[in-house]
Each structure stands twice: as structure tokens, then as C-alpha cells.
Design an enzyme around this catalytic site. Structure first.
Site, PDB file in Angstrom:
ATOM      1  N   ASP A 152      -4.525  -3.435  -7.513  1.00  0.00           N
ATOM      2  CA  ASP A 152      -3.386  -2.693  -6.963  1.00  0.00           C
ATOM      3  C   ASP A 152      -3.801  -1.851  -5.757  1.00  0.00           C
ATOM      4  O   ASP A 152      -3.415  -0.688  -5.635  1.00  0.00           O
ATOM      5  CB  ASP A 152      -2.754  -1.804  -8.038  1.00  0.00           C
ATOM      6  CG  ASP A 152      -1.339  -1.347  -7.657  1.00  0.00           C
ATOM      7  OD1 ASP A 152      -0.702  -2.033  -6.822  1.00  0.00           O
ATOM      8  OD2 ASP A 152      -0.875  -0.325  -8.175  1.00  0.00           O
ATOM      9  N   PHE A 173       4.844   5.905 -12.391  1.00  0.00           N
ATOM     10  CA  PHE A 173       4.009   6.233 -13.539  1.00  0.00           C
ATOM     11  C   PHE A 173       4.283   7.629 -14.063  1.00  0.00           C
ATOM     12  O   PHE A 173       4.014   7.952 -15.215  1.00  0.00           O
ATOM     13  CB  PHE A 173       2.527   6.129 -13.158  1.00  0.00           C
ATOM     14  CG  PHE A 173       2.157   7.038 -12.028  1.00  0.00           C
ATOM     15  CD1 PHE A 173       1.842   8.360 -12.263  1.00  0.00           C
ATOM     16  CD2 PHE A 173       2.127   6.577 -10.725  1.00  0.00           C
ATOM     17  CE1 PHE A 173       1.517   9.215 -11.223  1.00  0.00           C
ATOM     18  CE2 PHE A 173       1.797   7.422  -9.681  1.00  0.00           C
ATOM     19  CZ  PHE A 173       1.492   8.729  -9.921  1.00  0.00           C
ATOM     20  N   GLY A 200       5.664   9.170  -8.821  1.00  0.00           N
ATOM     21  CA  GLY A 200       5.822   7.724  -8.716  1.00  0.00           C
ATOM     22  C   GLY A 200       6.388   7.157  -9.993  1.00  0.00           C
ATOM     23  O   GLY A 200       6.847   7.904 -10.868  1.00  0.00           O
ATOM     24  N   GLY A 214       2.897  14.917  -6.043  1.00  0.00           N
ATOM     25  CA  GLY A 214       3.581  13.651  -5.792  1.00  0.00           C
ATOM     26  C   GLY A 214       4.199  13.104  -7.057  1.00  0.00           C
ATOM     27  O   GLY A 214       3.996  13.625  -8.158  1.00  0.00           O
TER      28      GLY A 214
END
Length: 411
Positions: free
Chosen positions: A208, A94, A92, A90
Site C-alpha cells: 500500500d 482506518f 482516514g 489526520g
């Protein structure tokens, strides 16, 4: 008869001064005062040195603990086949996550922070230090880390079923999440947060929680992940604040989005939103894009108020659900998203309600609703039972479309 005059110096006597002179007294008082001041300064210095030495020992012990988890970059590159796209799990804001295999055959998930990411060294160290101390079946387990050159890498246990959103919002996969599994996921997340809020040392505020940060193992047990925004709380500390709002739009409670205040009740709010997503099968960001400005929380509350709560249930669950359990979860979800943090239950109370151990479940009050403007340029907050907060019109630097914005400050 007249006596002769007495000899000079015999008839009268000059009085002799007794005691200590004023000058001498002043000198003594000054000397004593200086001694007291010097003693106090010396005491404070020695105490400060002792405290500094104590913290140095603590840091050294922590450093030794962390260094024992450190991987060489070459080991990580070999495990992930040099960060091959075929191994990518994945991506993102970050950075990227890769699957890897260590020389002993252990499968790992490698979180490689992007060099351009706003999640920098602070968040990296924060996550490593926290995860190294946390042990719970519903938290993702830290295997190690790599800090070499510009590379910042965290190594986790490999969780084979990816994140919750991978199943929950995919028409082809959401059928694998029947009601039993969804109930189990909700309960597991609650138990993980009970550990963070009350049983872990130190206490942790995650800040979060969202579907992307819930991973599922081979048995579909939930594991809370991504502690880059987490905050440590002392035993007696109940609330903190920050001048920088960082998080995911829709999951943030009003007191945090508007005023930067966060507490365990901030996580409770996010948990409530997540529960409503799991029950409805609806992605919170899908509501943000509608012109009506209606949100998931508003959508569920409207059905609850109108006496049609079962209408929010994911249609794919029509043959597998328990009506009592669904209604209980909807009620718990709405209790968790109430506007006033004091009105939200603790996670311990949530678990009692989920287990059916609570004799009565409170009636939820109207929650606060985040509304997305039709222009998509500003965010406002309203509550059904209150007028709009004047400060709500201020634009908050929070994120949209499930992207987290992280900016950590020293405690």
C-alpha cells in the site's frame, strides 16, 4: 532265498515337515507390520509435539516482546488530552491519528482504529508485530500499542512534517520541496524498500505504498508508514496471491488488480507511480476524474515516447532541477511500471541507477494503463503493446480517491 517281510514301520518312513507353518509366518509378518506402523505413528506424534512446543515457545517469546510495548488506555488518553480535536493530526478510513505527549516528554503519534473500520484486529496485530521487528531510518518507528476493550491503538514516533501529500499537492507548501529534497525523498523511499525486500527478517511486501503513507521528519527525510496491509514472505518465497483485492486505485499493478498476484515487484510498481507523482507534482487521483480517462502513467509515457519528457516536470522546480537527474528519475519511474513484473527492476537495481552506478539504464517498454470509465462505475486495464485482457472488464473491489481498502487473510 526269500527274506521275511520287514516289520511294519521299519521299511518306509513318513517325511517330517520342516520349517514354520504358513499361519505362523503370516502372524509374524502382521506383527512386524503393526510394529512398523505404530513406530511411524509414534515418531510423527513426537515430532508434531516437538514442533508444537517450538512454535509455542516462539509465540511466547513474541508475546513477551509485544507485551513490553503495551500502554494502558489511561496513559494514551492523558497523552492526547482524551483524544482532543486540537490534537488530531489526520483522519482516514482506518480511523484518526492524534499527537500526544508521554509523561517523560516524548512526543508520539497515536493511530486510533475506528470501531467501524474494516481494518480490524487482524490488521492491527499484523502492523504491531511487523513494526516491532523493523528498524530502519526510512521506516516509521513503533513506540507501543494499546489493546483494551474495543480500543485498538498503535503508538508511533511523532513525525513533525506530516505526510508527503501535505506538501506535494498544496500550492502554498509545494515550494518547500525543491529538486534536492524531492531527490532525497525518492532515494530514501528506495532505501527503505530495499531493507523491507532484501535485508529485513522476515521479508516484507508493503502492498500500500502511496504519498499518504510517506511521512516526513524534521529534516524532510521520508519514513514509510502504515503496514496494515503488509505480507510476510519466507526466504525462498517470491510470490503470493489473494482472492480479495485491497489497495489504492492507481498504485496497484495489473497482475494484482486483475488476478490477485503480489510480490516485491508489486511494491516496485507502486514506487514507480510515486516517483512520477513526485516529479510531476500531479496527484494520480486528479487524472482519474477526467473524462478522457488518461492517467498519470499514460501522461508521462506519452511525453517520453514523443521526446518531451521534461514537459512533465513540476513547473515550480524550473529553477532548481538537474536535467540529468530528472530524466533518470522519469526513466526509472517508467521502468518500474512496466506491465510484466519480470521487466521491472529490483529495488537494489533502482538504487544503483539513482546513484549513477549503473553503466546503462534499460529503455522502458510501454506500461500497462489503468483507465477510469467516464461513468466512474468500472475499471479496465489496457496496454499499448497488447490487446485488452479479457479479464480486465471484471470490476475489481479496489478503492478510488486515495482511500485504502484493507482485508487481511491468514498466511
Amino acid at each position: 532265498m526269500v527274506l521275511p517281510p520287514a516289520p511294519a514301520g521299519l521299511g518306509t518312513r513318513t517325511p517330517v515337515k520342516s520349517g514354520i507353518s504358513t499361519v505362523t509366518k503370516g502372524a509374524i509378518v502382521a506383527a512386524i507390520s503393526v510394529s512398523i506402523v505404530l513406530f511411524g505413528m509414534g515418531y510423527c506424534f513426537l515430532r508434531r509435539q516437538a514442533r508444537k512446543k517450538y512454535h509455542t515457545i516462539q509465540e511466547d517469546n513474541g508475546g513477551n516482546e509485544i507485551s513490553s510495548l503495551q500502554f494502558d488506555l489511561s496513559t494514551i488518553e492523558t497523552a492526547t488530552k482524551n483524544f482532543s480535536d486540537d490534537n488530531k493530526l489526520g483522519q482516514g478510513g482506518f480511523g484518526q491519528v492524534y499527537k500526544g505527549t508521554l509523561p517523560n516528554g516524548q512526543e508520539i503519534a497515536v493511530k486510533r482504529l475506528s470501531r467501524s473500520s474494516r481494518q480490524g484486529a487482524g490488521e492491527f496485530k499484523n502492523e504491531v508485530l511487523l513494526l516491532a521487528k523493523l528498524q530502519h531510518r526510512n521506516l516509521v518507528k513503533l513506540i507501543g500499542f494499546c489493546l483494551e476493550g474495543e480500543e485498538k491503538i498503535i503508538v508511533y514516533e511523532f513525525v513533525p512534517n506530516k505526510s508527503l501529500d501535505y506538501f506535494l499537492f498544496d500550492p502554498e507548501k509545494q515550494g518547500q520541496l525543491d529538486w534536492r529534497r524531492r531527490w532525497k525523498i525518492i532515494e530514501g523511499i528506495a532505501r527503505g524498500f530495499l531493507y523491507l525486500h532484501e535485508d529485513s527478517q522476515p521479508r516484507i511486501i508493503h502492498r500500500d505504498l502511496k504519498v499518504n503513507n510517506i511521512l516526513l521528519d524534521q529534516d524532510m527525510n521520508p519514513k514509510i508508514a502504515d503496514f496494515g496491509m503488509a505480507r510476510i514472505f519466507g526466504v525462498d518465497q517470491s510470490q503470493g496471491n489473494t482472492s480479495v483485492i485491497a489497495g489504492t486505485f492507481g498504485y496497484m499493478p495489473p497482475e494484482y488488480a486483475l488476478h490477485g498476484l503480489f510480490s516485491v515487484k508489486s511494491d516496485i510498481y507502486s514506487f514507480g507511480v510515486l516517483v512520477l507523482e513526485i516529479i510531476s507534482g500531479k496527484k494520480i487521483s486528479s487524472f482519474n476524474q477526467t473524462d478522457s480517462g488518461d492517467g498519470l502513467v499514460s501522461y508521462v509515457w506519452t511525453h517520453w515516447k514523443n521526446g518531451t519528457p521534461m514537459d512533465v516536470l513540476d513547473p515550480i522546480l524550473i529553477d532548481s532541477y538537474s536535467r540529468n537527474e530528472v530524466l533518470r528519475c522519469i526513466q526509472i519511474g517508467l521502468l518500474c511500471v512496466q506491465r510484466d513484473p519480470a521487466d521491472r527492476p529490483t529495488m537494489a537495481a533502482v538504487i544503483l541507477m539513482l546513484d549513477g552506478c549503473s553503466a546503462t539504464i534499460p529503455v522502458p517498454q510501454p506500461p500497462a494503463f489503468f483507465l477510469h470509465s467516464t461513468s466512474g462505475q468500472s475499471l479496465t486495464l489496457k496496454a499499448l503493446d497488447l490487446e485488452s485482457d479479457q479479464s480486465a472488464s471484471k470490476s475489481a473491489p479496489c478503492s478510488v480517491n486515495e482511500a485504502s481498502i484493507t482485508e487481511l487473510h491468514p498466511r
